[in-house]
Design a protein around this motif. Structure first.
Motif, PDB file in Angstrom:
ATOM      1  N   LYS A 224      37.009  34.732  43.331  1.00  0.00           N
ATOM      2  CA  LYS A 224      36.423  33.495  43.841  1.00  0.00           C
ATOM      3  C   LYS A 224      35.426  33.908  44.917  1.00  0.00           C
ATOM      4  O   LYS A 224      35.806  34.321  45.998  1.00  0.00           O
TER       5      LYS A 224
ATOM      6  N   HIS B 295      43.753  36.129  40.407  1.00  0.00           N
ATOM      7  CA  HIS B 295      42.612  35.392  40.949  1.00  0.00           C
ATOM      8  C   HIS B 295      42.680  35.482  42.465  1.00  0.00           C
ATOM      9  O   HIS B 295      43.708  35.144  43.064  1.00  0.00           O
TER      10      HIS B 295
ATOM     11  N   ASP C 210      39.844  37.822  38.432  1.00  0.00           N
ATOM     12  CA  ASP C 210      38.825  36.808  38.709  1.00  0.00           C
ATOM     13  C   ASP C 210      38.603  36.752  40.215  1.00  0.00           C
ATOM     14  O   ASP C 210      39.565  36.581  40.972  1.00  0.00           O
TER      15      ASP C 210
ATOM     16  N   HIS D 279      32.801  28.686  40.676  1.00  0.00           N
ATOM     17  CA  HIS D 279      32.677  29.628  41.781  1.00  0.00           C
ATOM     18  C   HIS D 279      33.471  30.888  41.510  1.00  0.00           C
ATOM     19  O   HIS D 279      34.008  31.507  42.418  1.00  0.00           O
ATOM     20  N   PHE D 280      33.571  31.304  40.264  1.00  0.00           N
ATOM     21  CA  PHE D 280      34.329  32.490  39.913  1.00  0.00           C
ATOM     22  C   PHE D 280      33.443  33.496  39.200  1.00  0.00           C
ATOM     23  O   PHE D 280      32.576  33.136  38.427  1.00  0.00           O
TER      24      PHE D 280
ATOM     25  N   THR E 226      40.138  35.764  46.422  1.00  0.00           N
ATOM     26  CA  THR E 226      38.872  35.523  47.100  1.00  0.00           C
ATOM     27  C   THR E 226      38.186  36.843  47.426  1.00  0.00           C
ATOM     28  O   THR E 226      38.841  37.814  47.795  1.00  0.00           O
TER      29      THR E 226
END
Length: 202
Positions: free
Chosen positions: A171, A94, A169, A16-17, A96
């Motif tokens: 998410k 990383h 990255d 999911h990345f 969201t």
């Protein structure tokens, strides 16, 4: 800031990345991008020191609040690497996110699904239910990269400049967002966000 090399011209989905990979002209070279399993993920002092000790690139999981508060971890990684007599490996973030055609559309589509997921996790960890005002605050000033391509690109550039990272990255999956909306988010990330980030960073 030094020459920037973009390693992927479009978003690549792994789980999911979606990755926006670019590496500065540092001694790390491109091998850090090619071997994702070598990245040390986490955001505790112990994790940072382990990453430096084992000569690994570092990925910071920034999932809430102002990304600027992670600067001490970046500085610790630099100091630890210097003390060990090693070049500083690549550092990434990383977080969201969700990309749609407009800021309003992205927030309206992402908010209900993100709240359900966040509140479910929160019941296990003792967090209060997420309010819309807090969601908007995170999207405006925190670690939610939610909006139109231009908005998300500007936020990525801001964290690159603030923390000196060389990789981001996103998410992109949250809760039960319909598959077609996730695909559209990935498409916009690869076709618009990454080129914008490349152009702004130069």
């Amino acid at each position: 800031m030094g020459q920037v090399k973009i390693l992927s011209k479009s978003a690549t989905a792994r789980g999911h990345f979606a990755s926006c990979c670019y590496f500065l002209s540092t001694p790390t070279g491109d091998r850090d991008a090619e071997h994702d399993s070598r990245w040390r993920r986490g955001a505790t002092s112990e994790s940072i020191l382990r990453a430096a000790r084992y000569d690994m690139p570092m990925m910071l999981a920034v999932i809430g609040g102002d990304p600027e508060r992670f600067k001490p971890f970046v500085e610790l990684y630099h100091r630890a690497s210097e003390k060990l007599g090693r070049p500083v490996r690549a550092i990434g973030v990383h977080s969201t996110g969700y990309v749609a055609d407009t800021d309003a559309q992205a927030r309206e589509e992402f908010w209900p699904e993100y709240k359900r997921l966040r509140d479910r996790i929160g019941t296990e960890r003792g967090w209060p239910p997420l309010k819309r005002a807090n969601f908007d605050l995170q999207a405006d000033h925190g670690s939610l990269y939610v909006g139109a391509p231009e908005t998300v690109a500007r936020k990525i550039v801001a964290v690159v400049n603030s923390l000196g990272i060389s990789r981001f990255d996103m998410k992109y999956s949250s809760g039960t967002l319909p598959h077609e909306k996730l695909l559209r988010s990935i498409e916009l990330y690869g076709s618009k966000v990454i080129p914008l980030v490349r152009d702004i960073l130069g």
